[in-house]
Design an enzyme around this catalytic site. Structure first.
Site, short mmCIF file in Angstrom:
data_model
loop_
_atom_site.label_atom_id
_atom_site.label_comp_id
_atom_site.label_asym_id
_atom_site.label_seq_id
_atom_site.Cartn_x
_atom_site.Cartn_y
_atom_site.Cartn_z
CG LEU A 1 -1.97 -1.19 1.16
CD1 LEU A 1 -2.87 -1.15 2.37
CD2 LEU A 1 -2.78 -1.21 -0.13
CB CYS A 2 4.45 1.97 -0.25
SG CYS A 2 4.96 1.71 1.43
CG HIS A 3 1.02 6.78 -2.10
ND1 HIS A 3 0.70 6.61 -0.78
CD2 HIS A 3 -0.13 7.08 -2.74
CE1 HIS A 3 -0.61 6.82 -0.62
NE2 HIS A 3 -1.13 7.10 -1.79
CG MET B 1 6.54 2.78 4.63
SD MET B 1 6.83 1.88 6.18
CE MET B 1 7.22 0.26 5.57
CD GLU B 2 9.33 5.32 0.12
OE1 GLU B 2 8.43 5.05 -0.70
OE2 GLU B 2 9.07 5.78 1.25
CG ASP C 1 23.38 -13.40 0.86
OD1 ASP C 1 23.11 -14.62 0.95
OD2 ASP C 1 23.93 -12.91 -0.15
#
Length: 140
Positions: free
Chosen positions: A61-63, A97-98, A112
């Protein structure tokens, strides 16, 4: 997605951090550049930057945002690698969020790349440190 169409675009900034804990011997290998998969820090930085640019593809739901700046910086202590991501945009919604995605993916990349040296590596935290722009500025 939340409708942000009526909001006015403004300068937005967010900073997030991820902490990766590992044995001192593993940190020493990173400092020497001796990891089996190569340059851990450089690769993690690039992975975080790439991830920030793809956040809207990963978080449903992120733009999608026109990012104007993304960077991931790295600090090493005896047992931890701290990855700090900063993201900026001029948009109708924030870039938290970014920044968090950049920090998280950078940490996963470290994991990793060092898992061949140590299986006990731990991603200890992924947190938002601060955000500015929009209705409210916030700082942890």
């Amino acid at each position: 997605m939340v409708d942000v169409g009526e909001k006015e675009a403004s300068d937005r900034r967010a900073v997030a951090r991820a902490v990766v804990r590992m044995a001192p011997e593993t940190i020493a290998a990173l400092r020497r550049g001796d990891a089996p998969k190569g340059d851990v820090v450089g690769t993690a930085r690039i992975a975080g930057i790439q991830a920030a640019k793809r956040t809207a593809e990963l978080i449903p739901l992120c733009h999608p945002l026109p990012l104007t700046f993304v960077d991931v910086s790295v600090e090493m202590s005896e047992r931890e690698l701290a990855l700090t991501a900063e993201a900026r945009t001029r948009a109708e919604t924030g870039v938290e969020m970014e920044a968090m995605t950049a920090a998280a993916v950078a940490a996963l990349t470290v994991y990793d790349m060092v898992k061949g040296l140590e299986r006990g590596v731990e991603i200890a935290e992924v947190v938002l440190l601060e955000k500015s722009g929009g209705r409210h500025d916030w700082r942890r």
